[in-house]
Every structure is written in C-alpha cells, then in structure tokens.
Scaffold this active site. Structure first.
Site, PDB file in Angstrom:
ATOM      1  N   ASP A 168     -15.185  12.029 -35.060  1.00 51.17           N
ATOM      2  CA  ASP A 168     -15.463  12.376 -33.743  1.00 51.17           C
ATOM      3  C   ASP A 168     -14.328  12.880 -33.493  1.00 51.17           C
ATOM      4  O   ASP A 168     -14.649  13.425 -32.413  1.00 51.17           O
ATOM      5  CB  ASP A 168     -14.560  10.333 -33.492  1.00 51.17           C
ATOM      6  CG  ASP A 168     -15.490   9.159 -33.972  1.00 51.17           C
ATOM      7  OD1 ASP A 168     -16.021  10.003 -34.269  1.00 51.17           O
ATOM      8  OD2 ASP A 168     -15.544   8.050 -33.744  1.00 51.17           O
TER       9      ASP A 168
ATOM     10  N   GLU B 270     -10.271   4.632 -45.504  1.00 55.57           N
ATOM     11  CA  GLU B 270     -10.600   5.497 -44.441  1.00 55.57           C
ATOM     12  C   GLU B 270     -11.517   6.309 -44.991  1.00 55.57           C
ATOM     13  O   GLU B 270     -12.034   7.182 -44.562  1.00 55.57           O
ATOM     14  CB  GLU B 270     -10.602   4.316 -43.709  1.00 55.57           C
ATOM     15  CG  GLU B 270     -11.501   5.588 -42.503  1.00 55.57           C
ATOM     16  CD  GLU B 270     -10.966   4.734 -40.335  1.00 55.57           C
ATOM     17  OE1 GLU B 270     -10.446   4.670 -40.569  1.00 55.57           O
ATOM     18  OE2 GLU B 270     -11.718   5.324 -39.471  1.00 55.57           O
TER      19      GLU B 270
END
Ligand code: GLC
Length: 427
Positions: free
Chosen positions: A170, A398
């Site tokens: 992103d 993550e």
C-alpha cells in the site's frame, strides 16, 4: 536433531493454531481487530496454508472469496462478509455494484490462480474436488480476462493498477512519485480506524491516506466503469511485482487448463504477450525497473524489493537472474534479516513503517521460490531461514524490523502463519 525436530513441530502447531483462531467460519481474517474481513491476496496464501492442515477448509477459503466476484469478472480486494464498524473505508464508502456480499471497488495481486493450482496438484483424490476446481478455474479465467480488458486495453501485455492498494504494498516508496503528482480535492473529512489498533509509527502517514481516499472517490465517481478508468484515473501505474505475480498465475492457470482438459490458447496468448511486455520494464543494465508510471510516461527506478518478483514470475532470462541475484545481495544484504522491502542504503528507508523497509513473510516466501526456480539455492535458503528465525523469536507478526527483528503491525497474522507452513512443509 531432536532440538530441530521440536522447533519445527512447535512452529507448525503455532501456525495452525493461528489459522484456526482467525477462521470466521469458512474464511479467514488477516488478523483480528485491524483487518476484520476477507482480503483477496491474503486468501490465496491462507488457502495454501490451510491445505497443509485441513484440505476441505482450504477449498472453502477460495469458495468464500469467489462469492465476491463482480459480474464484470473483477475480484475485489476486500469482501465484507459481515459488517463491523471498526474498519475504514467500509462498504458504505466503496458503494460497489456488488452487494451480496458487499465488496470494495478495487482489486489486488492476482495470486488466486496460483493458490488454486497449488491446492489441486497437492490433492491426491482429484476426482472429488474436480467439479469445484473446474468452476473456480472458470471464475479465474474471467478474472484474468477482466484484468487484460480493463487494465491493458492497449494490449501491451502488462496490466496497470489504479490505486496503490491494488499492489498489496500500500505505501511502498514506489508510489511516492506518482502520488506526488496528484492533488487531492474535495475529500470529505474521515476518521482512520487503523490507528486504533496498531502503532501509528508503523502505519502510513495522514498525507498519504488523504490521497488513498481521494483516489477511491475518483474510481467510485467514475462508476467503476472500465476500461475508461484506465484512461482517466489520476493514478495509473504498471507495477513490476504485480505483473510478475500475474505471469506466474497465468502459468498456473495454464497448468489447470491442461489438467482439466480446458482450452489453453487464450491463456498462452496472455503469457506470450506478458513475456514481450516485460521488455518495457528492462532497465538497460541487466535488471528491471520496479514499475512504469503510465500517466507520466516514465519508468519508476526505485530500489524496492518487489521488483525481484520477476524471478517468481519467471520473467527473467538466466543472465538477468544472475544480475538480479547480485543486485539483490548488494542492495539488501546489509541487514540482520533479509529481505527488507526497500533498500536500507537509500534515503526514505524506514525499518518499521509498513512497506517502506520491513520484512514481510509472504514476500520472503515468493522470493525464495523465485530464487530456487532459477537455481540460486543459498539466496533461497537464507530468505527462508531468516523468516523462520523472525517468527520464532518475535511471533507471527504482520511484518518485522529487518535491523532488530522486532515484530510490527498486527500480531497473529494469517498469511504469516500460512507461508510458515509452506516453508516448513518444503524443508
Ligand atoms: C494491508 C496490506 C495488504 C493486505 C492487507 C490485509 O492493507 O498492505 O497487502 O492484503 O493489509 O492483510
């Protein structure tokens, strides 16, 4: 030996437990809290992980995902199977034409055909899964067809993304150039929800977020009508990593077509065109640019790690692979843990901010497979060993700081668990 055996078993069990905990009854959330829905490319990795511990559950993951497919063939990046108010932007903001279940209005890296082939070829009794596999094959054929018609209307062989989130990476530094040329106007005030869950220093900046929402509104106001958005959306970029993932996915779709006795020519056409299309991304030095800004008409020469996915896609020649292996070690070999997402020797490297430096398990796994395919065994082994070490020490985060090994972002992450299972299964 016993120590090694125990370590493997412990990691294997812990990874399986995370998938089970994040199971919402047929689909997996990436992590509880921060990401409460089903994400497109997460589901691909997660299905491959599930397949190693519970085969029917793996098929279910893909089945649930494909329920969000649009009539156009588009596979959305988020499927909102049930609505919660802890995530922004939700279905009320996207206003997508697909409402049963509601979805976002953009796509993500097309890894699902790779997942489907992985499930199919690792199933012993293919007869029982064949009807399902065949209908999934058809759905993915429609998805890839949509990608080419909507995102490569000029038939260059490479598809474009119209929002940085479509890359799956992103806030990669790769988007800084294209985003800097965009002036957001008339963006209503909004409240980010991600910062309620994780450390703000690990997340994108507000100025980036305004642009993300602005681009979302542009696509929504364009009625999600493709391919016209390809010509009008403010952000239109050919991402090398995305196209490498698509190239491998097409090879895997072709393998599925062969196994199922389905027509092959449309898929081989995509592969041939993509292999030629990669010519546009060659940097003239022996390697590849990380992308091409279609609006500005310039290549994106940014030292992001995603460009090495050309190996995963099989887009490089043997000479290019050698060049890439050397460049990879020089650019990224200086951290305690490989592979940083962005070269640590350039300005803008940030070891803990999202896609601007941290190590991601899924990227390590894909890169390791790519290096392995080209015969670079030690690079492949290092990428696997480092990620195993990171997870063992920090947990299934993550992403990870490549300098210190600290775990960042969300904890107990599904795709981290899934690729650890893949890595352990291949050792
Ligand atoms: C973030 C990542 C994206 C991922 C999603 C869910 O938005 O950038 O790639 O799919 O989280 O894990």
């Amino acid at each position: 030996m016993r120590g090694l055996h125990t370590r493997r078993e412990q990691l294997w069990d812990a990874a399986g437990l995370i998938l089970k905990r994040n199971d919402m009854g047929g689909y997996s959330v990436p992590t509880r809290g921060l990401y409460p829905y089903q994400w497109l490319w997460d589901a691909g990795f997660v299905a491959m992980g599930w397949h190693l511990i519970d085969q029917p559950r793996a098929w279910k993951e893909l089945d649930m995902l494909l329920r969000g497919q649009w009539a156009s063939g588009m596979l959305p990046h988020i499927t909102f199977h049930q609505i919660v108010d802890t995530y922004f932007p939700g279905p009320d903001i996207w206003q997508s034409p697909q409402q049963n279940p509601p979805t976002s209005g953009i796509t993500q890296p097309p890894i699902i055909a790779t997942a489907l082939w992985d499930l199919y070829r690792n199933t012993e009794d293919t007869a029982t899964v064949e009807p399902q596999a065949r209908s999934m094959f058809q759905a993915l054929l429609r998805y890839h067809r949509w990608l080419y018609e909507a995102r490569d209307p000029d038939k260059t062989g490479l598809v474009a993304i119209l929002h940085p989130w479509e890359s799956g990476m992103d806030n990669s530094p790769l988007w800084d150039g294209p985003l800097s040329r965009i002036k957001p106007v008339a963006v209503p005030t909004f409240k980010r929800r991600d910062l309620n869950h994780v450390n703000a220093a690990h997340r994108p900046l507000d100025e980036d977020y305004v642009r993300y929402i602005y681009l979302l509104i542009c696509l929504r106001n364009g009625g999600y009508v493709e391919p016209s958005l390809y010509y009008f959306a403010p952000f239109c970029v050919v991402d090398t990593g995305y196209n490498a993932i698509l190239l491998r996915a097409n090879r895997d779709l072709l393998a599925m077509a062969k196994a199922l006795g389905e027509p092959e020519t449309e898929i081989t056409g995509w592969i041939d065109r993509a292999e030629k299309g990669f010519q546009r991304l060659r940097d003239g030095q022996g390697g590849f640019y990380a992308g091409f800004d279609v609006r500005a008409g310039v290549p994106l020469d940014v030292p992001v790690t995603s460009k090495y996915l050309t190996l995963w896609g099989g887009a490089a020649s043997a000479d290019e692979a050698l060049y890439l292996a050397r460049e990879f070690s020089e650019s990224l070999g200086g951290t305690s843990y490989m592979a940083a997402t962005f070269s640590p020797v350039v300005t803008g490297f940030h070891p803990q901010r999202y896609w601007r430096g941290p190590v991601w398990a899924i990227l390590n796994w894909m890169l390791s497979e790519g290096f392995k395919d080209y015969g670079f065994k030690s690079e492949a082994a290092r990428l696997r060993a480092d990620v195993l070490q990171l997870v063992e020490t920090a947990g299934f985060y993550e992403y990870f700081d490549p300098l210190t090994g600290v775990g960042c972002g969300g904890p107990d992450f599904s795709w981290t668990a899934a690729v650890i299972l893949k890595i352990l299964a291949s050792e």
